[in-house]
Design an enzyme around this catalytic site. Structure first.
Site, PDB file in Angstrom:
ATOM      1  N   GLU A   1       7.624 -29.140 -21.212  1.00  0.00           N
ATOM      2  CA  GLU A   1       6.972 -30.010 -20.232  1.00  0.00           C
ATOM      3  C   GLU A   1       5.472 -29.834 -20.349  1.00  0.00           C
ATOM      4  O   GLU A   1       4.965 -28.715 -20.463  1.00  0.00           O
ATOM      5  CB  GLU A   1       7.437 -29.635 -18.822  1.00  0.00           C
TER       6      GLU A   1
ATOM      7  N   GLU B   1      -1.655 -32.809 -12.024  1.00  0.00           N
ATOM      8  CA  GLU B   1      -0.937 -32.800 -10.753  1.00  0.00           C
ATOM      9  C   GLU B   1      -1.953 -32.467  -9.668  1.00  0.00           C
ATOM     10  O   GLU B   1      -2.891 -31.702  -9.897  1.00  0.00           O
ATOM     11  CB  GLU B   1       0.150 -31.724 -10.727  1.00  0.00           C
TER      12      GLU B   1
END
Length: 308
Positions: A186, A191
């Site tokens: 990932e 974010e």
């Protein structure tokens, strides 16, 4: 954006332990390629399958310029359809459902234009809503539509802000369905949580003797909240290197040397696809409050790429 743990996960006991003396690399690759993938849920308990977990990194490819300058990009989508229009199904897919997504999140991801649609002004709006049936949102992906191994992908995004919100632009390995997370790998390009006065960027990789990931990356405080304006978030991938950034600033540069176990756990020299979503509540970033405003919208101006 931590991926929900797939029912098919790696058998930890057959991965090398950090304290053990590693065998020669050629032998270790052979062992890793025969690791059993076992069912981790009650529904499929006891089922065993043998799969190739990951391949050795490609060799002999030159690194690309992490600055992104002097290279021609291709626009993947600039979202110029009429207000309320659905996304182009030849470019975009959806992850849907109310499953907690590995973080005890509260939203139900849908493919409805209520949650993801073009705004008529050149943007994709991904909106979390507070409905009578609970929170809804969208998780939009390029799975089976666009993937890349080396090169650069950029997206110009304005983030939402509010307690309990967790918007993200991130990537997953295209083999996620066969090998599970975190073996697929990932990459979190960007974010932000709650008031959007923070950023988090980095990777999740496999680690020895664990079904969880090892992480490498960075967190920080931007000059202004990321909800105040659009910014260009990007990831540059070259052999044995992942670089993420915002506008002209490099946020993280990660190589196998940053992982426990080094290149034996480097799974980032293979195809990845893109994801954009707005999660609500859960373990990270915590619950919403009465002051959290809905709709909470992540606006994406465009997505473009350069592959090497």
């Amino acid at each position: 954006m931590t991926q929900q743990v797939d029912p098919m996960t790696v058998e930890c006991s057959r991965l090398p332990s950090p304290g053990s003396t590693p065998p020669p690399k050629s032998k270790l690759w052979s062992r890793l390629l025969s690791v059993a993938v076992v069912a981790a849920t009650v529904a499929v308990s006891g089922t065993v399958a043998y799969r190739e977990l990951w391949v050795q990194p490609s060799e002999g490819k030159e690194e690309s310029d992490a600055s992104g300058n002097g290279s021609e990009f291709t626009v993947y989508d600039q979202f110029d359809a009429a207000r309320g229009s659905a996304l182009d199904s030849s470019k975009w897919s959806y992850d849907t459902g109310r499953t907690g997504w590995g973080n005890n999140e509260k939203q139900d991801y849908t493919d409805s234009t209520d949650n993801s649609a073009q705004d008529g002004s050149g943007n994709l709006d991904i909106s979390a809503l507070d409905t009578a049936g609970g929170y809804t949102s969208a998780r939009v992906t390029t799975k089976d539509k666009f993937e890349f191994t080396y090169g650069r992908v950029e997206a110009r995004i304005k983030m939402p802000a509010g307690q309990g919100l967790h918007p993200a632009f991130w990537l997953l390995g295209t083999d996620i369905d066969s090998v599970g997370w975190p073996i697929a790998g990932e990459i979190d390009v960007i974010e932000t949580l709650n008031a959007a006065d923070n950023y988090h960027s980095g990777i999740h990789a496999p680690q020895a003797d664990s079904l969880n990931s090892q992480k490498s990356g960075t967190s920080g405080i931007p000059v202004e909240p990321l909800s105040e304006d659009f910014h260009t978030y990007w990831v540059e991938r070259s052999p044995d290197k992942v670089v993420t950034g915002m506008d002209e600033t490099v946020l993280s540069t990660i190589t196998p040397a940053d992982l426990t176990g080094g290149d034996e756990y480097w799974v980032f020299d293979k195809p990845f696809y893109l994801l954009f979503n707005v999660a609500v509540a859960g373990d990270w970033p915590g619950p919403t409050t009465a002051q959290t405003k809905f709709p909470a919208t992540m606006s994406v101006d465009w997505v473009r790429y350069r592959t090497d």
